[in-house]
Design a protein around this motif. Structure first.
Motif, PDB file in Angstrom:
ATOM      1  N   THR A 243     -10.735 -23.831 -40.016  1.00  0.00           N
ATOM      2  CA  THR A 243     -11.288 -22.590 -40.543  1.00  0.00           C
ATOM      3  C   THR A 243     -12.730 -22.465 -40.074  1.00  0.00           C
ATOM      4  OG1 THR A 243      -9.860 -22.562 -42.485  1.00  0.00           O
ATOM      5  CG2 THR A 243     -11.905 -21.293 -42.630  1.00  0.00           C
ATOM      6  N   VAL A 244     -13.044 -21.301 -39.505  1.00  0.00           N
ATOM      7  CA  VAL A 244     -14.397 -21.026 -39.037  1.00  0.00           C
ATOM      8  C   VAL A 244     -15.000 -19.932 -39.917  1.00  0.00           C
ATOM      9  CG1 VAL A 244     -15.832 -20.302 -37.094  1.00  0.00           C
ATOM     10  CG2 VAL A 244     -13.760 -21.660 -36.680  1.00  0.00           C
ATOM     11  N   PHE A 245     -16.136 -20.239 -40.503  1.00  0.00           N
ATOM     12  CA  PHE A 245     -16.875 -19.292 -41.318  1.00  0.00           C
ATOM     13  C   PHE A 245     -18.133 -18.870 -40.574  1.00  0.00           C
ATOM     14  CE2 PHE A 245     -14.728 -21.807 -44.681  1.00  0.00           C
ATOM     15  CZ  PHE A 245     -14.162 -20.795 -45.432  1.00  0.00           C
ATOM     16  N   GLY A 246     -18.600 -17.665 -40.822  1.00  0.00           N
ATOM     17  CA  GLY A 246     -19.852 -17.199 -40.233  1.00  0.00           C
ATOM     18  C   GLY A 246     -20.050 -15.723 -40.514  1.00  0.00           C
TER      19      GLY A 246
ATOM     20  N   ILE B 128     -17.411 -17.818 -29.351  1.00  0.00           N
ATOM     21  CA  ILE B 128     -16.356 -17.608 -28.352  1.00  0.00           C
ATOM     22  C   ILE B 128     -15.993 -18.950 -27.719  1.00  0.00           C
ATOM     23  CG2 ILE B 128     -15.801 -16.581 -26.107  1.00  0.00           C
ATOM     24  CD1 ILE B 128     -17.495 -14.150 -26.964  1.00  0.00           C
ATOM     25  N   VAL B 129     -17.014 -19.733 -27.382  1.00  0.00           N
ATOM     26  CA  VAL B 129     -16.782 -21.059 -26.788  1.00  0.00           C
ATOM     27  C   VAL B 129     -16.071 -21.969 -27.793  1.00  0.00           C
ATOM     28  CG1 VAL B 129     -17.897 -23.111 -25.815  1.00  0.00           C
ATOM     29  CG2 VAL B 129     -18.733 -20.829 -25.202  1.00  0.00           C
TER      30      VAL B 129
ATOM     31  N   VAL C 297     -14.815 -16.041 -32.570  1.00  0.00           N
ATOM     32  CA  VAL C 297     -13.964 -17.229 -32.501  1.00  0.00           C
ATOM     33  C   VAL C 297     -12.517 -16.819 -32.246  1.00  0.00           C
ATOM     34  CG1 VAL C 297     -13.421 -17.543 -34.963  1.00  0.00           C
ATOM     35  CG2 VAL C 297     -13.655 -19.531 -33.470  1.00  0.00           C
ATOM     36  N   SER C 298     -12.110 -15.679 -32.787  1.00  0.00           N
ATOM     37  CA  SER C 298     -10.755 -15.163 -32.535  1.00  0.00           C
ATOM     38  C   SER C 298     -10.592 -14.825 -31.060  1.00  0.00           C
ATOM     39  CB  SER C 298     -10.498 -13.903 -33.373  1.00  0.00           C
ATOM     40  OG  SER C 298     -10.591 -14.165 -34.746  1.00  0.00           O
TER      41      SER C 298
ATOM     42  N   VAL D 105      -4.424 -17.400 -33.986  1.00  0.00           N
ATOM     43  CA  VAL D 105      -5.514 -17.113 -34.919  1.00  0.00           C
ATOM     44  C   VAL D 105      -4.979 -16.338 -36.118  1.00  0.00           C
ATOM     45  CG1 VAL D 105      -7.792 -16.065 -35.207  1.00  0.00           C
ATOM     46  CG2 VAL D 105      -7.107 -16.930 -32.958  1.00  0.00           C
ATOM     47  N   ILE D 106      -5.257 -16.863 -37.308  1.00  0.00           N
ATOM     48  CA  ILE D 106      -4.881 -16.193 -38.548  1.00  0.00           C
ATOM     49  C   ILE D 106      -6.139 -15.612 -39.178  1.00  0.00           C
ATOM     50  CG2 ILE D 106      -3.840 -16.444 -40.832  1.00  0.00           C
ATOM     51  CD1 ILE D 106      -2.477 -19.030 -39.676  1.00  0.00           C
ATOM     52  N   GLY D 107      -6.123 -14.320 -39.436  1.00  0.00           N
ATOM     53  CA  GLY D 107      -7.243 -13.663 -40.095  1.00  0.00           C
ATOM     54  C   GLY D 107      -6.895 -13.370 -41.536  1.00  0.00           C
TER      55      GLY D 107
END
Length: 156
Positions: A6-9, A24-25, A49-50, A60-62
């Motif tokens: 999971t990426v938060f931001g 993106i990287v 990130v997606s 990718v799950i949003g």
């Protein structure tokens, strides 16, 4: 076995920022390593990130939110899974996650970080929590006096 990250931001739409480009990287790297990416599904870091993961044919799950003005997610998602409300959305983002990555954000990202740390500290098998960027040094230094020794080791 699937590994979920999971990426938060932040959700700011400025695509020229260092954080957007770094994300993106990050997405490229995660997808290249066969990780399934989860995020809040909207713009800013979530979109970056997606985008990065999809460039590498990643999944990718949003997790969007039914109570927000915008219910559909960004165009790079493989799947959109809306939470009923903000609390359900956070539950979906946090549960069944093996690695958490926190990029620069605002109050929403701070609340996600501290909720995640509170949940993670109570688990027997602790997921990895990565604070990405210099932004976090000042944040953590300003609250580190509140952590006990085991809590201080929850993140990298």
């Amino acid at each position: 076995m699937c590994i979920y990250v999971t990426v938060f931001g932040g959700g700011h739409k400025d695509t020229s920022t260092k954080e957007y480009k770094d994300s993106i990287v990050i997405g490229n790297i995660l997808a290249s390593n066969q990780f399934i990416v989860k995020n809040g599904g909207y713009y800013g870091i979530m979109e970056a990130v997606s985008k990065g993961a999809r460039e590498m044919n990643g999944y990718v799950i949003g997790h969007t939110c039914n109570t927000f003005k915008y219910k559909s997610g960004n165009k790079y998602l493989s799947e959109t899974d809306p939470g009923e409300n903000i609390y359900h959305r956070l539950q979906l983002l946090i549960e069944n996650t093996d690695i958490f990555i926190f990029q620069k954000g605002g109050i929403g990202t701070l609340s996600e970080l501290f909720l995640t740390l509170d949940i993670v500290r109570k688990l027997d098998k602790k997921p990895t929590v990565i604070l990405f960027g210099d932004f976090w040094k000042d944040v953590i230094n300003s609250v580190s006096h509140l952590f006990n020794d085991s809590e201080d080791k929850l993140f990298k």
